[in-house]
Structures are given as C-alpha cells and as structure tokens.
Design an enzyme around this catalytic site. Structure first.
Site, short mmCIF file in Angstrom:
data_model
loop_
_atom_site.label_atom_id
_atom_site.label_comp_id
_atom_site.label_asym_id
_atom_site.label_seq_id
_atom_site.Cartn_x
_atom_site.Cartn_y
_atom_site.Cartn_z
CG ASN A 184 -1.98 1.14 1.05
OD1 ASN A 184 -2.85 1.02 0.20
ND2 ASN A 184 -1.88 2.22 1.82
CE1 TYR A 188 -2.58 6.85 4.94
CE2 TYR A 188 -0.45 5.74 5.00
CZ TYR A 188 -1.79 5.75 4.66
OH TYR A 188 -2.34 4.64 4.05
NE ARG A 189 -0.79 15.85 10.75
CZ ARG A 189 -2.07 16.10 11.06
NH1 ARG A 189 -2.90 16.53 10.14
NH2 ARG A 189 -2.48 15.92 12.29
CD1 TRP A 202 -1.64 4.73 11.04
CD2 TRP A 202 0.02 4.49 9.55
NE1 TRP A 202 -0.73 3.86 11.56
CE2 TRP A 202 0.29 3.69 10.68
CE3 TRP A 202 0.92 4.49 8.47
CZ2 TRP A 202 1.45 2.91 10.77
CZ3 TRP A 202 2.05 3.71 8.57
CH2 TRP A 202 2.30 2.93 9.71
CD GLU A 248 -2.61 2.77 -2.86
OE1 GLU A 248 -1.88 1.79 -2.60
OE2 GLU A 248 -3.65 3.02 -2.22
CG ASP A 297 -5.56 18.65 9.11
OD1 ASP A 297 -5.39 18.30 7.93
OD2 ASP A 297 -5.33 17.92 10.09
C1 FMN Z 1 -1.78 16.74 1.16
C2 FMN Z 1 -2.48 15.57 1.75
C3 FMN Z 1 -2.21 15.19 3.06
C4 FMN Z 1 -2.85 14.10 3.65
N1 FMN Z 1 -2.57 13.77 4.94
C5 FMN Z 1 -3.17 12.70 5.50
C6 FMN Z 1 -2.85 12.32 6.84
O1 FMN Z 1 -2.05 12.95 7.52
N2 FMN Z 1 -3.47 11.22 7.34
C7 FMN Z 1 -4.38 10.49 6.62
O2 FMN Z 1 -4.88 9.48 7.14
N3 FMN Z 1 -4.71 10.85 5.36
C8 FMN Z 1 -4.12 11.93 4.79
N4 FMN Z 1 -4.44 12.28 3.51
C9 FMN Z 1 -5.46 11.52 2.78
C10 FMN Z 1 -4.93 10.19 2.28
O3 FMN Z 1 -3.73 10.35 1.60
C11 FMN Z 1 -5.96 9.51 1.39
O4 FMN Z 1 -7.11 9.24 2.16
C12 FMN Z 1 -5.45 8.22 0.74
O5 FMN Z 1 -6.43 7.73 -0.16
C13 FMN Z 1 -5.15 7.16 1.76
O6 FMN Z 1 -4.67 6.01 1.12
P1 FMN Z 1 -5.04 4.57 1.66
O7 FMN Z 1 -6.50 4.33 1.34
O8 FMN Z 1 -4.14 3.66 0.88
O9 FMN Z 1 -4.78 4.56 3.11
C14 FMN Z 1 -3.80 13.37 2.91
C15 FMN Z 1 -4.08 13.75 1.59
C16 FMN Z 1 -3.43 14.84 1.01
C17 FMN Z 1 -3.75 15.21 -0.40
MN MN Z 2 -4.53 2.18 -0.58
#
Ligand code: FMN
Ligand code: MN
Length: 502
Positions: A184, A188-189, A202, A248, A297
């Site tokens: 995956n 996640y910041r 996450w 991804e 945020d």
């Molecule tokens: C700039 C940016 C920052 C993000 N930061 C976070 C974060 O800190 N934590 C989080 O859970 N999702 C964050 N997201 C959203 C996730 O990247 C998004 O939900 C992604 O689809 C998660 O992938 P996953 O389904 O494989 O977990 C962020 C998105 C963007 C565009």
């Molecule tokens: Mn995913």
C-alpha cells in the site's frame, strides 16, 4: 508520459510557463506558507513555486523546495502526463467495459489498454537515482557529495503559527500487509520530533493503519518506507482513494504508462520507486504512540493533539541533487482541491459501474473533500436519490460524505450556484432530507465525538407522483434556442465600435 524525476516535472512546468522561481531566501517557518497560500488562492490556482533558498532556522538549506506543483487543473493533468484529466477518466471507462473486440478499431483500442496494463506491472531493479547517497543510521554511509545526513537537513515546513512543529506534508508512505504481502502507498503527514524520529499520522480508517494494526496483533515491528518526490504520478497515487488491496504502485504505472522501477531498501524488507528524490527507511514499533499535532489542516482549522504511531528512522538515501516537494493545507481553495478533483474525475466511471444512473459528481472546494458531495442522476423511479446516497455512504472513503446532494441530470454539478438553486427551489426540507449514522473523517471537528457523526442527504431532484407528489411539477424557464441564436447574432454585430444605447 512518465517523468524520470521530480526535477524533470519542474522543468516541464517551467517550459509551460507554470513555474515561478523564488531566488531570495524565504523562511520555512511560516513565510513559505504565507507566500504559497496567496499563490494557491489566486485565480485558477496560480503557479507552482520553486523556493531556491528555503531557510531553516536562518540557515539556507541545500535542498530547494517545490510547492503548489499540482495546484491547478493544468498542472494536475501535466503531472499525470495528460492534456486533461478526462482522457484518463475515459481510459478507465474503456478498461472497465472491456469486451471481446467487435471491430478492428475496437481491437486496437483493447490492445492499447492491454499495453498500459502491462506497463502497470512494476519492474525490479538493483539500483537507481534514489541510492546516489546512502546514510544508514548505524553509522555507515556511502555516496558522498551533496549529502543530507539527517531529516533536519531538509527544508521541512513549519506551516501555521500554532502547529506543533515541522511536518512533512507530501510523504508517500509504503507499507505491506503482513498477512498477504500486499503493498500500500498512502499519503500520511509526518511531524518531525527529532533527526531520527517522526509521527505517522495514518488515520484509523486508512490502509496504513490497518496494516499497522495487524503488525501490532502479531507483535512484530512494522517496516515503513517513505519516499519524497520522483515521478509526481506516485504522489497523486498515494492520495487516490483506491480500494484496500489495490496496489497504488500498479496504478501509478497505469497512469504514466511506464512500469514503476522498484529498488530494495537498505535496512528494511520493502521496495520503493528508484526515481525517488529521498527515501526515508524505518520502523513503527507496536504500541509506541506519541502526541501528534496540533496541525493547521485541510479543514481550515487546527486539528488538536492526538496520539499517533512513532516512526523511527534507520536510513536515508537520496539523489545527489534532490528537490523537496511539499504542500500546505488550509482554508480552501488549496492545492489539495485540484488533487481531489482529479481523483473524482478518474473514479466517476467506477461509481457509474455500480450506479449507472450517475451522470456526474463533484466535491466542491468549500466542502474540503467529503464534507459536500453533489451527484447528478438520470432518475427513473421513486426514491432513487436515496439509493445513491446509501450506496455512496457504503463505498470506501465516500463513507465520510457529510452532506450528499442529489440533483437531476440537467444540473451542472460543478456550478455550486446552480446546485444551490435546485436545492432551494425543488425541496420540501422535511420531506427531502434524511439523516443517517456513519463513520466521519478523523479531521472533522463538527461532531461531538471524533470519527462518529450524522450525515445528511438532500434529494433536490424533481419529485414524481410515485413519490407522493400529487401536484403537477412546474416547468423550468428556458430561453428558446432559435431566439437565443438570433439575439447572439445581433449582439455580435454590436461588438467592436458600436455600443448598446439605453
Ligand atoms: C496533502 C495531503 C495530506 C494528507 N494527509 C493525511 C494524513 O495525515 N493522514 C491520513 O490518514 N490521510 C491523509 N491524507 C489523505 C490520504 O492520503 C488519502 O485518504 C489516501 O487515499 C489514503 O490512502 P489509503 O487508502 O491507501 O490509506 C492526505 C491527503 C493529502 C492530499
Ligand atoms: Mn490504498
């Protein structure tokens, strides 16, 4: 088209007149945010910015900082090697509909699709640009040159005044499901605690968190790799709401029509794109949590301090001349709006596969992703709008949708003014709204309790007799098209010199 590096993308942006260079020193503490916020809020999303001398605590960083690189429709398309995003949406649609060919033209189209799917498969390589310099935190390193011994050498932003510190805002976080080995990639910041430790934000609903939970249950240390930069398609893919289990990296290969080259990490059993600018390797230890935040945020508000896993770094590898890509989030519109919009456009065909009556969808900037979702449908039967609401609330990250508005197919969902006109004109508030319970986005400060809340659906479609509407539905005003044409011709003759007199 694939980019061989993040710098290659920046060069393409510059050639297209989409990049502004900032040659003067600007502080990574608050100043770059103020500069970038203004740019992101200028018409159409402004330009990408390359800060050539980002200052960290008053000292110039050796690494330039790029921001707002995906923050317009055009740049978002360019990042994916496209003229416009709809081309990729069309490709998705064709792929989903793939049937045995019925004509030569059709066969050719299928072959092209198959080729892109071949490209989607990652290729394993033994080295690459991300290994030009290697630092292992056990003291060994090689490569030399323009070295970045620690995280603190990167121009990581302190974004907003009340933020808890510096945050990496464009990290591509690579993990594996310990049970299935499925990969995956999520964004996640990461809050920087010290040169070897960060947070790992996450949220509970995300795939990284699910992988983490399985490692904790097994009592094993979780290997995590974070990449910065490389082909911008990877950055977009990390944010795309793909279903759990859909890789991804494969998606990135499909988008850019070129296999992603993966290279083994130095200190952990994971592989990362070899084109990355920087790779940060490390572990998340089961049960180790630490207060994370506050952080300015996506919502336009600070999210409060909360406990999140800790990421302990074991190695950093990088290109000799890396670029640090990042973003800021805040009161919309921001760069993330264009990323979210691209995701929706690409995934509308997927929604349509499940719900063929869906005509179009939009997540307006004001709703910051899931707070407001507008869907137009070809309505055929009573209470169909409710079926769509329930369906979307049950699909992946669409579960977070706080308000879902359903309109008829002739309403342009991308014009919020038109949508609000339909809501105001077509609804009886009590009859046409519904509330339900569903998980809410961890960032949403609206509900009393984090992650739990109500969700509202508004049916702004024309009501049918079968829905209990017994009066005749009135006709909406429209200008006759022949009259419109005649008037436009008259107006055209007045342009250039002549004027309309009262
Ligand atoms: C700039 C940016 C920052 C993000 N930061 C976070 C974060 O800190 N934590 C989080 O859970 N999702 C964050 N997201 C959203 C996730 O990247 C998004 O939900 C992604 O689809 C998660 O992938 P996953 O389904 O494989 O977990 C962020 C998105 C963007 C565009
Ligand atoms: Mn995913």
């Amino acid at each position: 088209m694939a980019y061989s590096s993040f710098s290659a993308f920046l060069i393409a942006l510059e050639r297209a007149g989409e990049l502004k260079r900032v040659p003067v020193p600007v502080a990574t503490e608050l100043e770059i945010t103020a500069w970038a916020d203004r740019e992101m809020k200028s018409p159409g999303g402004g330009k990408a910015l390359l800060f050539e001398k980002p200052m960290v605590n008053g000292v110039a960083s050796r690494v330039p900082l790029a921001i707002n690189t995906l923050g317009s429709e055009r740049r978002m398309a360019m990042a994916l090697g496209l003229e416009n995003i709809d081309a990729l949406a069309e490709e998705m649609r064709l792929l989903l509909k793939a049937k045995p060919p019925t004509s030569i033209k059709h066969a050719w189209t299928l072959a092209k699709q198959a080729m892109s799917l071949l490209h989607a498969k990652p290729k394993h390589v033994s080295g690459g640009p991300c290994k030009e310099v290697v630092h292992r935190f056990d003291g060994t390193s090689d490569g030399g040159g323009n070295t970045l011994p620690t995280l603190l050498d990167l121009p990581i932003l302190h974004c907003w005044p009340q933020d808890g510190g510096r945050f990496i805002t464009f990290p591509c976080v690579h993990t594996k499901d310990p049970d299935t080995g499925e990969r995956n990639l999520g964004m996640y910041r990461m809050q920087v605690y010290d040169e070897q430790t960060t947070g790992m934000h996450w949220q509970v609903h995300k795939v990284g968190a699910r992988h983490g939970k399985r490692y904790y249950e097994r009592g094993e240390r979780m290997p995590v790799a974070v990449t910065l930069g490389g082909d911008p398609a990877h950055i977009f893919s990390a944010t795309a709401p793909l279903p759990d289990g859909l890789d991804e990296i494969l998606f990135s290969g499909f988008i850019r029509k070129k296999s992603v080259e993966l290279v083994k990490c130095e200190t952990i059993p994971l592989e990362v794109p070899a084109d990355a600018d920087v790779v940060i390797e490390g572990y998340v230890q089961p049960g180790e949590m630490r207060p994370e935040g506050p952080f300015g945020d996506h919502t336009g508000f600070y999210t409060p301090i909360d406990d999140y896993p800790v990421f302990r770094i074991t190695a950093i590898t990088h290109r000799k001349d890396p670029v640090y890509p990042c973003t800021i989030v805040g009161i919309p519109p921001m760069e993330d709006f264009y990323m979210g919009t691209a995701s929706v456009r690409i995934f509308v065909p997927v929604f349509q596969l499940n719900f063929p009556e869906i005509v179009d969808m939009a997540l307006p900037a004001e709703g910051v992703f899931h707070n407001l979702v507008v869907v137009s449908i070809r309505k055929q039967y009573a209470w169909q709008a409710y079926k769509i609401m329930h369906g979307l609330w049950g699909m992946g990250q669409m579960m977070f949708s706080k308000y879902i508005i359903i309109v008829d197919e002739d309403c342009n969902v991308h014009n919020l003014s038109e949508v609000m006109f339909r809501v105001c004109a077509n609804t009886d508030p009590q009859r046409d709204t519904m509330f339900t319970k569903n998980p809410t986005d961890a960032l949403d400060h609206g509900p009393n309790i984090p992650c739990l809340g109500s969700h509202m659906g508004i049916d702004a479609t024309k009501k049918l007799a079968t829905e209990g509407y017994t009066r005749p539905w009135p006709e909406m005003l429209r200008i006759d098209s022949a009259v419109q044409k005649r008037v436009e011709e008259m107006m055209a003759t007045l342009q250039g010199g002549a004027s309309i007199r009262p």
